[in-house]
Design a protein around this motif. Structure first.
Motif, PDB file in Angstrom:
ATOM      1  N   UNK A 224      -4.066  11.555  12.943  1.00  0.00           N
ATOM      2  CA  UNK A 224      -4.291  10.200  12.632  1.00  0.00           C
ATOM      3  C   UNK A 224      -4.252   9.792  11.198  1.00  0.00           C
ATOM      4  N   UNK A 225      -3.809   8.809  10.757  1.00  0.00           N
ATOM      5  CA  UNK A 225      -3.424   8.252   9.368  1.00  0.00           C
ATOM      6  C   UNK A 225      -4.715   7.402   8.743  1.00  0.00           C
ATOM      7  N   UNK A 226      -5.041   7.932   7.577  1.00  0.00           N
ATOM      8  CA  UNK A 226      -6.222   7.297   6.922  1.00  0.00           C
ATOM      9  C   UNK A 226      -5.576   5.919   6.269  1.00  0.00           C
ATOM     10  N   UNK A 227      -6.680   5.101   5.805  1.00  0.00           N
ATOM     11  CA  UNK A 227      -6.236   3.751   5.119  1.00  0.00           C
ATOM     12  C   UNK A 227      -7.045   4.067   3.712  1.00  0.00           C
ATOM     13  N   UNK A 228      -6.715   3.226   2.672  1.00  0.00           N
ATOM     14  CA  UNK A 228      -7.070   3.128   1.477  1.00  0.00           C
ATOM     15  C   UNK A 228      -8.192   2.128   1.286  1.00  0.00           C
ATOM     16  N   UNK A 229      -8.394   1.494   2.231  1.00  0.00           N
ATOM     17  CA  UNK A 229      -9.456   0.233   2.449  1.00  0.00           C
ATOM     18  C   UNK A 229      -8.771  -1.146   2.378  1.00  0.00           C
ATOM     19  N   UNK A 230      -9.618  -2.044   2.550  1.00  0.00           N
ATOM     20  CA  UNK A 230      -9.059  -3.501   2.238  1.00  0.00           C
ATOM     21  C   UNK A 230      -8.851  -3.901   0.852  1.00  0.00           C
ATOM     22  N   UNK A 231      -7.766  -4.007   0.422  1.00  0.00           N
ATOM     23  CA  UNK A 231      -7.462  -4.473  -1.123  1.00  0.00           C
ATOM     24  C   UNK A 231      -6.741  -5.886  -1.182  1.00  0.00           C
ATOM     25  N   UNK A 232      -6.491  -6.291  -0.014  1.00  0.00           N
ATOM     26  CA  UNK A 232      -5.813  -7.650  -0.113  1.00  0.00           C
ATOM     27  C   UNK A 232      -6.460  -8.746   0.854  1.00  0.00           C
ATOM     28  N   UNK A 233      -6.793  -9.842   0.259  1.00  0.00           N
ATOM     29  CA  UNK A 233      -6.930 -10.644   1.503  1.00  0.00           C
ATOM     30  C   UNK A 233      -6.161 -12.040   1.021  1.00  0.00           C
ATOM     31  N   UNK A 234      -5.739 -12.611   2.085  1.00  0.00           N
ATOM     32  CA  UNK A 234      -4.873 -13.694   2.018  1.00  0.00           C
ATOM     33  C   UNK A 234      -5.505 -14.785   2.522  1.00  0.00           C
ATOM     34  N   UNK A 235      -5.694 -16.112   2.095  1.00  0.00           N
ATOM     35  CA  UNK A 235      -6.178 -17.111   2.471  1.00  0.00           C
ATOM     36  C   UNK A 235      -5.058 -18.349   2.635  1.00  0.00           C
ATOM     37  N   UNK A 236      -5.292 -18.857   3.819  1.00  0.00           N
ATOM     38  CA  UNK A 236      -4.087 -20.000   3.986  1.00  0.00           C
ATOM     39  C   UNK A 236      -4.748 -21.201   3.229  1.00  0.00           C
ATOM     40  N   UNK A 237      -4.124 -22.162   2.680  1.00  0.00           N
ATOM     41  CA  UNK A 237      -4.488 -23.271   1.782  1.00  0.00           C
ATOM     42  C   UNK A 237      -3.751 -24.447   2.321  1.00  0.00           C
ATOM     43  N   UNK A 238      -4.006 -25.551   2.401  1.00  0.00           N
ATOM     44  CA  UNK A 238      -3.183 -26.792   2.568  1.00  0.00           C
ATOM     45  C   UNK A 238      -2.846 -27.441   1.148  1.00  0.00           C
ATOM     46  N   UNK A 239      -3.828 -27.233   0.247  1.00  0.00           N
ATOM     47  CA  UNK A 239      -3.321 -27.743  -1.102  1.00  0.00           C
ATOM     48  C   UNK A 239      -3.567 -26.825  -1.944  1.00  0.00           C
ATOM     49  N   UNK A 240      -2.385 -26.286  -2.617  1.00  0.00           N
ATOM     50  CA  UNK A 240      -2.389 -24.981  -3.404  1.00  0.00           C
ATOM     51  C   UNK A 240      -3.072 -25.563  -4.831  1.00  0.00           C
ATOM     52  N   UNK A 241      -2.829 -26.632  -5.347  1.00  0.00           N
ATOM     53  CA  UNK A 241      -3.333 -26.835  -6.686  1.00  0.00           C
ATOM     54  C   UNK A 241      -4.995 -26.741  -6.466  1.00  0.00           C
ATOM     55  N   UNK A 242      -5.471 -27.594  -5.433  1.00  0.00           N
ATOM     56  CA  UNK A 242      -7.012 -27.689  -5.280  1.00  0.00           C
ATOM     57  C   UNK A 242      -7.378 -26.506  -5.210  1.00  0.00           C
TER      58      UNK A 242
END
Length: 113
Positions: free
Chosen positions: A1-19
């Protein structure tokens, strides 16, 4: 079984990037470390918080960092997960993939080479 280094990245979808960028600057108290028309990213206390416009994502996705993306995908699919997007290189040798758990939640994996 391979291990993880944990959650280090969270991506959020956005409709208006500047806002969205203005909101996350206020939330995190910092300017982005990556700022382009297709991705805005922040390095906050060892985590990458990313804003992704015009995406097919329907909710934020937490990415678990792993040393062996293929091995981890094999483990999670053998345990009942379903591959959503096979590993792809997104630049600099970074591989990303997504899968769903048994309830349909989308989870991500990242491997840095």
């Amino acid at each position: 079984m391979t291990s993880t280094q944990g959650i280090k990245t969270v991506l959020h979808p956005v409709s208006d990037l500047e806002k969205a960028k203005a909101t996350y600057i206020a939330l995190l108290g910092m300017q982005p470390t990556a700022d382009s028309p297709y991705y805005v990213g922040f390095e906050a206390e060892g985590q990458q918080i990313g804003l992704v416009p015009n995406s097919d994502m329907t909710s934020p996705i937490a990415y678990w960092h792993v040393d062996d993306i293929e091995g981890k995908l094999a483990e999670v699919t053998a345990a009942g997960g379903t591959l959503k997007a096979a590993p792809k290189d997104v630049g600099g040798g970074r591989l990303v993939a997504t899968f769903t758990d048994s309830d349909g939640n989308v989870l991500g994996l990242i491997q840095d080479r």
